[in-house]
Enzyme design. Structure first.
Site, PDB file in Angstrom:
ATOM      1  CG  ASP A   1       7.429  -8.130   6.862  1.00 41.55           C
ATOM      2  OD1 ASP A   1       6.738  -8.061   6.219  1.00 41.55           O
ATOM      3  OD2 ASP A   1       8.616  -8.845   6.521  1.00 41.55           O
TER       4      ASP A   1
ATOM      5  NE  ARG B   1       1.268 -20.017   9.726  1.00 43.83           N
ATOM      6  CZ  ARG B   1       1.877 -19.444   8.906  1.00 43.83           C
ATOM      7  NH1 ARG B   1       2.439 -18.317   9.192  1.00 43.83           N
ATOM      8  NH2 ARG B   1       1.959 -19.896   7.785  1.00 43.83           N
TER       9      ARG B   1
ATOM     10  CE1 TYR C   1       4.090 -15.945   0.202  1.00 40.86           C
ATOM     11  CE2 TYR C   1       5.361 -14.534  -1.368  1.00 40.86           C
ATOM     12  CZ  TYR C   1       5.303 -15.560  -0.095  1.00 40.86           C
ATOM     13  OH  TYR C   1       6.321 -15.530   0.727  1.00 40.86           O
ATOM     14  CE  LYS C   2       3.377 -14.813   3.968  1.00 38.61           C
ATOM     15  NZ  LYS C   2       4.525 -14.112   4.527  1.00 38.61           N
TER      16      LYS C   2
HETATM   17  C1  LIG Z   1       5.799 -14.437   3.939  1.00 36.06           C
HETATM   18  C2  LIG Z   1       6.718 -13.141   4.607  1.00 36.06           C
HETATM   19  C3  LIG Z   1       7.712 -12.977   4.002  1.00 36.06           C
HETATM   20  C4  LIG Z   1       8.050 -13.334   2.358  1.00 36.06           C
HETATM   21  O1  LIG Z   1       9.269 -13.141   2.022  1.00 36.06           O
HETATM   22  P1  LIG Z   1       9.503 -13.266   0.194  1.00 36.06           P
HETATM   23  O2  LIG Z   1      11.008 -12.775   0.195  1.00 36.06           O
HETATM   24  O3  LIG Z   1       8.487 -12.630  -0.430  1.00 36.06           O
HETATM   25  O4  LIG Z   1       9.440 -14.842   0.202  1.00 36.06           O
HETATM   26  C5  LIG Z   1       8.565 -12.112   4.566  1.00 36.06           C
HETATM   27  N1  LIG Z   1       8.377 -11.673   5.617  1.00 36.06           N
HETATM   28  C6  LIG Z   1       7.390 -12.004   6.542  1.00 36.06           C
HETATM   29  C7  LIG Z   1       7.200 -11.414   7.811  1.00 36.06           C
HETATM   30  C8  LIG Z   1       6.792 -12.906   5.868  1.00 36.06           C
HETATM   31  O5  LIG Z   1       5.551 -13.501   6.706  1.00 36.06           O
END
Ligand SMILES: *Cc1c(COP(=O)(O)O)cnc(C)c1O
Length: 414
Positions: free
Chosen positions: A199, A373, A224-225
């Protein structure tokens, strides 16, 4: 460090000019690009154009005329160089959670073992664990022996040696910012014939990534990050070319069909990465992400990584120049190479301190139970802003204004 030193950092910064691509409010230092990337001017105008001209005027013909139908693939190809992937392996679609379900299920199909063990890390992002747990429940209900095995980071290699059926890891820990050695852990897993899903939610857009070189099997990541795609932007997924022919994913919708507009009753997967699509893509938000990705053109991930680390290193050294900051405990790795693009500190009053920072114009976030954070996005932050935010944090801690009652009121999203 003097003010002149800080100015020198900004003058020498090869990414300084990229700031102009972003629409940031005045008097705001945005240290939360790791959670929700800010608006780019490109996204603002693209969304307007897609709404007013494409949807508004060209209506349904836009699927062909403006290539809406190809967006999942074209946006995927724009993300590919940011994660070290050759063409044909990255697709933009759905959320991270949904993509993870597809890939976990695909990774477990065709496994010969009678047991199905997913190995992951105890403090992985909870949604990743919830998705894995849901899949495990589904398998168990169908009489398949299945287990989600969670271990601490330091016990991962031991866990891999027990040959689970798939290894699911997040590259940069969302709480601490600790980064895994992708190359080493992937190789270790392959030694035991274990496929790996990484991930990249807290990595893509801020770290050097080399998925192909590391021979990664599968990956997911967030739009979106650090990629600045906008609230709820679609996510992405990666499947190595060598695995695509044998792939079977359970959320087989018409967009992943070989001929969606033949409307055949029987599902036939498309060739290649496109078979990972499910339903109709959200064109408005995918267009916003597509436009935001143009801000990365011409940059290398090494430049992104170097700038981000230089920012967080400066913040840390300025903060620690003053002994009053002893009440904050750094929970991120002090060694720059071992952390992602964030710093996390624990403090008993982490929540009110984060609120006092926000009121002072330094946008950070709080993660329960006791973490502050701070994200160091390389594209839009200046060294001067980072220096200012360290000074503001020091002042808040020294003067104790975070103790005022209004800073302790919690909203739904923290
Ligand atoms: C932000 C994040 C997600 C987001 O998941 P969505 O299903 O797109 O909301 C998933 N895994 C990690 C490690 C994250 O930081």
């Amino acid at each position: 460090m003097t003010e002149d030193d800080i100015i020198k950092f900004d003058t020498a910064d090869p990414l300084a000019a990229h700031r102009r691509y972003f629409e940031l409010p005045a008097n705001t230092i945005y240290l939360n690009g790791n959670s929700l990337g800010p608006l780019t001017t490109a996204s603002k105008y693209r969304v307007r154009e897609v709404v007013e001209s494409q949807w508004g005027n060209d209506l349904i013909s836009s699927w062909n005329k403006h290539q809406w139908i190809d967006l999942p693939l074209t946006v995927g190809e724009k993300i590919a160089p940011l994660i070290g992937a050759a063409p044909g392996q990255v697709l933009c679609c759905d959320s991270v959670s949904v993509n993870l379900f597809k890939l976990l299920a695909a990774a477990l199909t065709n496994r010969a073992s009678k047991r199905t063990v997913i190995l992951s890390q105890q403090d992985n992002f909870p949604s990743d664990l919830y998705i894995a747990e849901g899949l495990i429940n589904l398998l168990q209900e169908h009489g398949i022996s299945a287990e989600l095995r969670l271990v601490a980071a330091e016990n991962l290699e031991e866990g891999i040696a027990q040959s689970p059926d798939v290894l699911l890891l997040t590259h940069v820990n969302f709480r601490t910012g600790a980064v895994h050695d992708m190359q080493r852990l992937t190789a270790r897993a392959h030694d035991h014939d274990v496929p790996v899903i990484w991930d990249l939610s807290h990595s893509a857009g801020a770290m050097e990534l080399a998925l192909d070189d590391c021979q990664v099997d599968f990956a997911v990541g967030c739009g979106y990050k650090f990629l600045n795609g906008g609230p709820g932007a679609p996510a992405f997924l990666y499947v190595a070319s060598r695995l695509q022919a044998e792939l079977q994913q359970p959320l087989q919708g018409w967009m992943g069909h070989k001929q969606p507009f033949a409307f055949e009753p029987k599902y036939v997967p498309d060739a290649g990465i496109n078979q990972l699509q499910t339903g109709t893509p959200g064109i408005l938000s995918m267009s916003a992400l597509d436009a935001a990705l143009s801000c990365f053109e011409g940059l290398t991930t090494t430049q992104l990584r170097e700038k981000s680390l230089a920012l967080s290193t400066m913040f840390l050294s300025l903060l620690e120049e003053d002994l009053t900051c002893e009440s904050l405990t750094l929970v991120s790795p002090r060694e720059p190479e071992q952390r992602g693009a964030q710093l996390s500190f624990s403090h008993d009053d982490a929540f009110p301190i984060s609120q006092a920072l926000i009121e002072a114009g330094v946008i950070v976030d709080f993660r329960a139970p006791d973490l502050i954070r701070l994200g160091f996005s390389p594209l839009f932050l200046s060294f001067n802003e980072v220096a200012k935010s360290a000074a503001i944090l020091r002042q808040i801690l020294t003067e104790g204004q975070f103790r005022q009652e209004r800073f302790s009121v919690r909203a739904k999203v923290t």
